[in-house]
Every structure is written in structure tokens, then in C-alpha cells.
Design a protein around this motif. Sequence first.
Motif, PDB file in Angstrom:
ATOM      1  N   ARG A  16      17.307 -15.643 -22.115  1.00 15.75           N
ATOM      2  CA  ARG A  16      17.692 -15.457 -20.705  1.00 15.75           C
ATOM      3  C   ARG A  16      17.446 -16.722 -19.863  1.00 15.75           C
ATOM      4  N   GLU A  17      16.265 -17.350 -20.084  1.00 17.22           N
ATOM      5  CA  GLU A  17      15.948 -18.544 -19.279  1.00 17.22           C
ATOM      6  C   GLU A  17      16.951 -19.679 -19.521  1.00 17.22           C
ATOM      7  N   ALA A  18      17.337 -19.819 -20.797  1.00 20.43           N
ATOM      8  CA  ALA A  18      18.314 -20.866 -21.130  1.00 20.43           C
ATOM      9  C   ALA A  18      19.656 -20.540 -20.489  1.00 20.43           C
ATOM     10  N   VAL A  19      19.996 -19.262 -20.406  1.00 15.79           N
ATOM     11  CA  VAL A  19      21.277 -18.864 -19.823  1.00 15.79           C
ATOM     12  C   VAL A  19      21.332 -19.217 -18.344  1.00 15.79           C
ATOM     13  N   TRP A  20      20.197 -19.000 -17.614  1.00 17.30           N
ATOM     14  CA  TRP A  20      20.194 -19.384 -16.189  1.00 17.30           C
ATOM     15  C   TRP A  20      20.420 -20.882 -16.039  1.00 17.30           C
ATOM     16  N   GLY A  21      19.934 -21.634 -17.014  1.00 17.85           N
ATOM     17  CA  GLY A  21      20.061 -23.102 -16.965  1.00 17.85           C
ATOM     18  C   GLY A  21      21.497 -23.578 -16.990  1.00 17.85           C
ATOM     19  N   VAL A  22      22.441 -22.755 -17.480  1.00 19.01           N
ATOM     20  CA  VAL A  22      23.831 -23.235 -17.550  1.00 19.01           C
ATOM     21  C   VAL A  22      24.675 -22.695 -16.399  1.00 19.01           C
ATOM     22  N   LEU A  23      24.001 -22.128 -15.366  1.00 17.15           N
ATOM     23  CA  LEU A  23      24.775 -21.532 -14.273  1.00 17.15           C
ATOM     24  C   LEU A  23      25.642 -22.526 -13.505  1.00 17.15           C
ATOM     25  N   ASN A  24      25.153 -23.785 -13.420  1.00 17.19           N
ATOM     26  CA  ASN A  24      25.974 -24.812 -12.796  1.00 17.19           C
ATOM     27  C   ASN A  24      26.988 -25.267 -13.854  1.00 17.19           C
ATOM     28  N   LEU A  25      28.079 -24.541 -13.967  1.00 17.62           N
ATOM     29  CA  LEU A  25      28.874 -24.630 -15.193  1.00 17.62           C
ATOM     30  C   LEU A  25      29.959 -25.698 -15.248  1.00 17.62           C
ATOM     31  N   SER A  26      29.899 -26.478 -16.315  1.00 15.37           N
ATOM     32  CA  SER A  26      31.039 -27.298 -16.715  1.00 15.37           C
ATOM     33  C   SER A  26      30.990 -27.230 -18.236  1.00 15.37           C
ATOM     34  N   LYS A  27      32.051 -27.736 -18.908  1.00  6.65           N
ATOM     35  CA  LYS A  27      32.043 -27.662 -20.378  1.00  6.65           C
ATOM     36  C   LYS A  27      30.844 -28.442 -20.927  1.00  6.65           C
ATOM     37  N   ASP A  28      30.570 -29.654 -20.330  1.00  9.43           N
ATOM     38  CA  ASP A  28      29.461 -30.476 -20.823  1.00  9.43           C
ATOM     39  C   ASP A  28      28.115 -29.816 -20.587  1.00  9.43           C
ATOM     40  N   SER A  29      27.921 -29.255 -19.337  1.00 16.91           N
ATOM     41  CA  SER A  29      26.615 -28.650 -19.049  1.00 16.91           C
ATOM     42  C   SER A  29      26.408 -27.420 -19.922  1.00 16.91           C
ATOM     43  N   LEU A  30      27.491 -26.724 -20.232  1.00 19.24           N
ATOM     44  CA  LEU A  30      27.377 -25.543 -21.094  1.00 19.24           C
ATOM     45  C   LEU A  30      26.911 -25.963 -22.489  1.00 19.24           C
ATOM     46  N   GLU A  31      27.543 -27.014 -23.016  1.00 20.97           N
ATOM     47  CA  GLU A  31      27.175 -27.470 -24.358  1.00 20.97           C
ATOM     48  C   GLU A  31      25.741 -28.001 -24.377  1.00 20.97           C
ATOM     49  N   LYS A  32      25.374 -28.763 -23.303  1.00 15.16           N
ATOM     50  CA  LYS A  32      24.001 -29.286 -23.225  1.00 15.16           C
ATOM     51  C   LYS A  32      23.017 -28.130 -23.139  1.00 15.16           C
ATOM     52  N   GLY A  33      23.348 -27.116 -22.293  1.00 11.79           N
ATOM     53  CA  GLY A  33      22.474 -25.953 -22.114  1.00 11.79           C
ATOM     54  C   GLY A  33      22.254 -25.243 -23.440  1.00 11.79           C
ATOM     55  N   LEU A  34      23.311 -25.124 -24.253  1.00 10.80           N
ATOM     56  CA  LEU A  34      23.168 -24.453 -25.550  1.00 10.80           C
ATOM     57  C   LEU A  34      22.273 -25.260 -26.488  1.00 10.80           C
ATOM     58  N   LYS A  35      22.390 -26.603 -26.398  1.00 14.60           N
ATOM     59  CA  LYS A  35      21.521 -27.445 -27.233  1.00 14.60           C
ATOM     60  C   LYS A  35      20.072 -27.204 -26.857  1.00 14.60           C
ATOM     61  N   LYS A  36      19.822 -27.157 -25.511  1.00 17.43           N
ATOM     62  CA  LYS A  36      18.452 -26.939 -25.027  1.00 17.43           C
ATOM     63  C   LYS A  36      17.940 -25.578 -25.476  1.00 17.43           C
ATOM     64  N   ALA A  37      18.854 -24.625 -25.571  1.00 18.91           N
ATOM     65  CA  ALA A  37      18.455 -23.267 -25.951  1.00 18.91           C
ATOM     66  C   ALA A  37      18.210 -23.161 -27.459  1.00 18.91           C
ATOM     67  N   GLY A  38      18.221 -24.275 -28.160  1.00 18.38           N
ATOM     68  CA  GLY A  38      17.867 -24.254 -29.580  1.00 18.38           C
ATOM     69  C   GLY A  38      19.060 -24.409 -30.507  1.00 18.38           C
ATOM     70  N   PHE A  39      20.288 -24.488 -29.945  1.00 17.22           N
ATOM     71  CA  PHE A  39      21.460 -24.643 -30.811  1.00 17.22           C
ATOM     72  C   PHE A  39      21.692 -26.127 -31.038  1.00 17.22           C
ATOM     73  N   LYS A  40      20.758 -26.787 -31.751  1.00 14.18           N
ATOM     74  CA  LYS A  40      20.867 -28.236 -31.934  1.00 14.18           C
ATOM     75  C   LYS A  40      21.669 -28.509 -33.195  1.00 14.18           C
ATOM     76  N   ARG A  41      21.380 -29.619 -33.872  1.00 19.67           N
ATOM     77  CA  ARG A  41      22.188 -30.018 -35.039  1.00 19.67           C
ATOM     78  C   ARG A  41      22.218 -28.947 -36.122  1.00 19.67           C
ATOM     79  N   GLN A  42      21.011 -28.372 -36.384  1.00 17.63           N
ATOM     80  CA  GLN A  42      20.936 -27.408 -37.484  1.00 17.63           C
ATOM     81  C   GLN A  42      21.764 -26.160 -37.176  1.00 17.63           C
ATOM     82  N   ARG A  43      21.909 -25.853 -35.875  1.00 17.69           N
ATOM     83  CA  ARG A  43      22.668 -24.643 -35.524  1.00 17.69           C
ATOM     84  C   ARG A  43      23.988 -25.012 -34.862  1.00 17.69           C
ATOM     85  N   LYS A  44      24.525 -26.185 -35.239  1.00 16.36           N
ATOM     86  CA  LYS A  44      25.757 -26.676 -34.617  1.00 16.36           C
ATOM     87  C   LYS A  44      26.924 -25.709 -34.835  1.00 16.36           C
TER      88      LYS A  44
END
Length: 382
Positions: free
Chosen positions: A314-342
Amino acid sequence: MASYSFSSIDLYENCPWAYRKVKKEGIKRITSEPQATGRTVHNRVANYLERLIKSRNRTDLEWAERNPLTNSDCATIWQRFYRNFTLPDMQDPGVETKLGFDRHWRPVDFFDPEVRFRCVLDFHYRQNLLGVVTDWKTNWSMPESIEKNLQLRIYGWALKRAVYRDVEEILLRLHFLRFGANRQVLLTADDLAGVPAELDAMIARIEADEKFEPTPGSFCGWCGVTAHCPEAAKALVPVEIMHPVNHEGAVEAAKLLLAMQAMGHAIKEHLKTYVRVNGPIVVGDMLYGPFTTASYDLDPEKVTGYLLDRGVDREAVWGVLNLSKDSLEKGLKKAGFKRQRKRERDELMRDILSWTPIIEEENIGFRKIKAENQPVERAEAA
Ligand code: SF4
């Protein structure tokens, strides 16, 4: 005999005039700050590795802590390196290995009079039938993956040709010192086979050139010989204004700056009108003209609802509220979807973008020339 390196060939590819000034006339390139940082850190890392190899220690934190670098940027990079680096299990290591090749691509001494091509390998070793080359990078950004480009294939080819002739594959590793992370690619014999022919073709082009024309473009900020360039001289800014050293010069520089701002605005408007009617124009490797940019009209409520349903924190989801394609992708990386979960990240992105409308906008400006920057067909440009 003229000798070459990847960086001299690359200089020619970027601007033949800059190549002529530096390589044929011996003009010294002005060193930029990033280049100076790279050099300082490379030297320090090389000294440290030689020390470890000689003493057969995997680390030497005591020595490293006692020898900080004075420049704060270099000091931070160096600290990150020695606190994270451990010498791997390896055979026949080499640091800053200087390799030379003659015109038949036979290995010769780096300073041999017959040398035609030179390269320096930052750090290499072998692990049985695998050769490993590491190149240290001080870039401010790090790509997700690396390509088997000519520079990397040259390193791999040179290592196999002159150092570890019997290895079967080469692992080419770029170590991004600011991030303490590697990007690597495995080079096979097939990847390396064409390197001499590619270099021969590029060298032949340089040797056949009689004009060495300047090619202004995105490289102008990096060539280091702007002061010797006829294209740059057309800017007609006297040196006392370009580099004011007294009050009078500073006032003149400020006046010129004001005038240039107004002029810049006017030139831009006139140029825009011109390219709207006549289409884009090419300046070196840059294209000035109209481009369509596409952005996604992401709906925050729909996207956050979808991500929560898919189990994203949930906390990571609030982080992407200022939405653009780049911020969404960055937000997902921060939420743990990094290289291993690409793959999972790509799947979420694909899903979201598939139901998001695209807004197309027209902009006019400079773009580096590459396939995706070709101008789009425009009805009103006829
Ligand atoms: S300023 Fe631009 S055109 Fe002039 S030498 Fe440098 S790269 Fe070439």
C-alpha cells in the motif's frame, strides 16, 4: 606508422575535425570534470588491485581507509568501491594491461614501432576456460543491460588474442562505481570473430579522408578542442567576454547574455516557422524539427486500485500517485520489482498501459538522430 585505439576511432566517428586536431596536430584536449574524476578513480582502483594481488589479500580496508582521495566526489566513489569489493577466486590476473597489435593483428609490444592498434584493459583474470574483463565506469547513470558493442568486443577480442588464447568465452563486465553494481555480457568466439575486419574498415576510412570536416552536433560539448574549431569560431564571441576577468568584461558579458537571450528567443520562433513549413533540418548528428511525443493519460484511481488488487504494498502504491509512465515504473522498482522481478514489473506495466489512453503532443526542438527520432509525417508540412 599511425596507430589507433578505440577512443581515437570513436573521436573520428564523432567529428573528423576534432580527430585531426588531436591526433594529427597534437592539440591537447581540455579535460572535462567527469574525465578528470574517471582518471583519478581509475588510478586509485588500479593501485589498490595491484596491492591486493601482490599481497594475496582479498581486501585491505586498513590501507584504503588510510588513503582517502581529496576531491569529495572521487572520495565517495572510492569509498563505495573498497567497502564493497572483494578480490574473486581467479587465475593470471592483470591490471591496466597494455596491449598492442600490428597491421596483421598479431600481438606486439605496446610501444613497438610496428604497433597499429592499442588498447588498455582495466582489470582481467581467468577462471579456467572463462576470461573475465572488468571496465570501471564513473557514469552518473547505469543502463538496465548492456549491448555487445564494438568497444566491448574489442576488449574481449584483445584479451583472447593476446592474453588468454585458450579461453572459450569472455565475460565482459562493466562495474558502475557510483552504484557499486555490475552489468555484464558473455562474448563467444562468434561475437569476436569480426572485430579485426570492422577495425580495418574504420581505419581505412580515416586514412582515406583528406578533408576532416567539422561535424557540429551533440559531441561539441565533449570534443575538448572547441577553441580550435572553425564552426565554433563562427559564434564570434571575443575571449574577454567568454571568460571575463574584470568588471568591465563582466558587464559586457552580461549585456551580451541579455541580447543573446532575446536573440535566442527570436531565432527559435523564426526557425520553428521555417521547419513547420519546410520540414526538419539536420545539424551533424542532431535533427531540428517537429516531433510527436506520446504520453499516457494515467488514471491514478484506476492504477492504484489495480496495483492494490495485484498485491503491491500500500505504501509503495501511494508513492506512485503523482503519475507518469516513468514515475510508475520507478515506483514499482522501489516497491521491490527490481531486476530480479523485472518480468513481473513488465507484466504490470503492460497491463496498465494497455487500458490507458495515449495523448499525442507536438514539440519542436533538437533530437539526436536515431531511428525512433525520425520525424513523423505531418499533413500541414506540405
Ligand atoms: S566543436 Fe563540434 S564541430 Fe568543432 S571540433 Fe568540436 S565536435 Fe567538431
